[in-house]
Scaffold this active site. Sequence first.
Site, mmCIF file in Angstrom:
data_model
loop_
_atom_site.group_PDB
_atom_site.id
_atom_site.type_symbol
_atom_site.label_atom_id
_atom_site.label_comp_id
_atom_site.label_asym_id
_atom_site.label_seq_id
_atom_site.Cartn_x
_atom_site.Cartn_y
_atom_site.Cartn_z
ATOM 1 N N VAL B 192 47.406 71.887 15.995
ATOM 2 C CA VAL B 192 46.868 72.373 14.732
ATOM 3 C C VAL B 192 47.364 71.452 13.631
ATOM 4 C CG1 VAL B 192 46.756 74.327 13.156
ATOM 5 C CG2 VAL B 192 46.892 74.729 15.607
ATOM 6 N N ASP B 201 61.192 79.460 16.858
ATOM 7 C CA ASP B 201 61.988 80.688 16.982
ATOM 8 C C ASP B 201 61.166 81.789 17.637
ATOM 9 O OD1 ASP B 201 63.202 79.956 13.662
ATOM 10 O OD2 ASP B 201 64.014 79.315 15.602
#
Lengths: 308, 278
Positions: B192, B201
């Site tokens: 992207v 995370d």
Amino acid sequence: FEMECRVLSIQSHVVRGYVGNKSATFPLQVLGFEVDSINSVQFSNHTGYAHWKGQVLTAEELNVLYEGIKLNNVNHYDYILTGYTRDTSFLETVVDIVQELKRLNPKLVYVCDPVMGDQGSMYVPENILPVYRDKVVAVADILTPNQFEAELLTGRTISTEKDALDVMELLHQMGPDTVVLTSTDLTSPHGDQFLVALGSQKMVRPDGSKSTQKIRIEMPKVDAVFVGTGDLFTAMLLAWSHHHPNDLKAACEKTVSVLHHVIKRTITYANGMAGPGKRPNPAQLELRMVQSKKDIEDPDIVVEATIL
Amino acid sequence: MECRVLSVQSHVVRGYVGNKSATFPLQVLGFEVDSINSVQFSNHTGYAHWKGQVLTADELNVLYEGIKLNNVNHYDYVLTGYTRDTSFLETVVDIVQELKRLNPKLVYVCDPVMGDQGSMVSIPYDDVDEGSLLSQVMDLLHQMGPDMVVLTSTDLISPHGGQFLVALGSQKMVRPDGTTSTQTIRMEMPKVDAVFVGTGDLFAAMLLAWTHHHPKDLKAACEKTVSVLHHVIKRTITYANKMAGPGKRPSPAQLELRMVQSKKDIEYPAIVVEAIVL
């Protein structure tokens, strides 16, 4: 449909368990609220355990965090939520922040739990009272005192339901349009295994005239000491009054129902962990929050508020 | 489900990195998350400004001591991420070792956050043998400790083209007869064109969750993990582009992960990627 609603919550953080921001954040998030959280303390656990350890945030450090948000121009909130605070300069800094955020968004709703004590005794320093009474309540929009806190804020005693309604009217005059007495010593018509809560909401009719909706709501008492239920109550009142802005009855019925389901699941688990004939300990009595996700999202209504 | 995670990561007031990125998804999946906030910052450091406070190694010890004194230092998982301080990290190691003595089955999920886009290994694009060089790297990592290694992103070129990011995974398992086997997988995710923060995370947290449900099936665990990332990122970039307006690059604030809006995808991720067993 995606809800776009941002809450700034300034409360305690505990590593383990569910009080303060730990109690408020997950339920608000599962209901689709964006929660920005400032942790006023970081403790290992709540202070009902045998031991607790951690660090507190100073008023200065709170200012620094807010400054970061402000410098990035993201200090735009729909709600503010505060609870247990022990430090007067911290609380005064909160008031400054609330006032600035309200200037930036006049529609901001400040949901304030004026935590000071219960059952006739204060568990915060006494000098917190004048800050709440003279500065905080004035900028609050939704206030959730228990009977003792309402008495402290107004200087009145509550012995009857009429006393309670008078005290709520005084609190309206001090600031908030919505006041919920989250627990009282009033006797329920259903007997003494029921806890009586009262609510009052001032509204403006389309024609400009004012009206006040007053309700009474009763919850079965549970024979245990829970911690974090007040924080959960206030957070859920924020959520459900957001969805029912002119219907305190509906907002309170959902809020109290969520509390009921979470407490029932918690006491069942706690008793199971403690074993027959044993009283559960604080660790076992931590709210079964993540296990109650479905009840938080879509609470079965188990209580009916009476319109007074 | 009765599963308790100790997560030691950053807290940001606004946005989704560190504990803010890991906690909500784990909670919606039914994990109990105890979280120690290694810092409290206004927001992540990709914004123009950031302010806040850090936790010292001593303060970390004090918090752990509180948990320990109450006899509640019992965890099924430990999860750590971005840490800048060596004594803090060494204290984390001490805590992990003690928690493992108390629960030998404890699983420590570690994202060794140190950097990106500065690889020491140079891989010729047209001469890579299914990332054999990286397989050797993963083997070395197994020998150093972990039974499960996921290279969350590589510079390998996908057979499907340059718009795909290649990740590799390797899991050592013990067969019933006592012999060891290794499952190695490759996965590809569409790239992207934006900088996201907190996705690593989220990845580590979701890998924890899905390997918990698929302890001997790295393929399934990674497919679910990568699928969750895909849905969250897709929702985020759509929102960010809309907020920025046509022809404008979204800001860090606009690119914050659409975490609470992605709850259903976190709970029940539609699988959108197939891992290839190598």
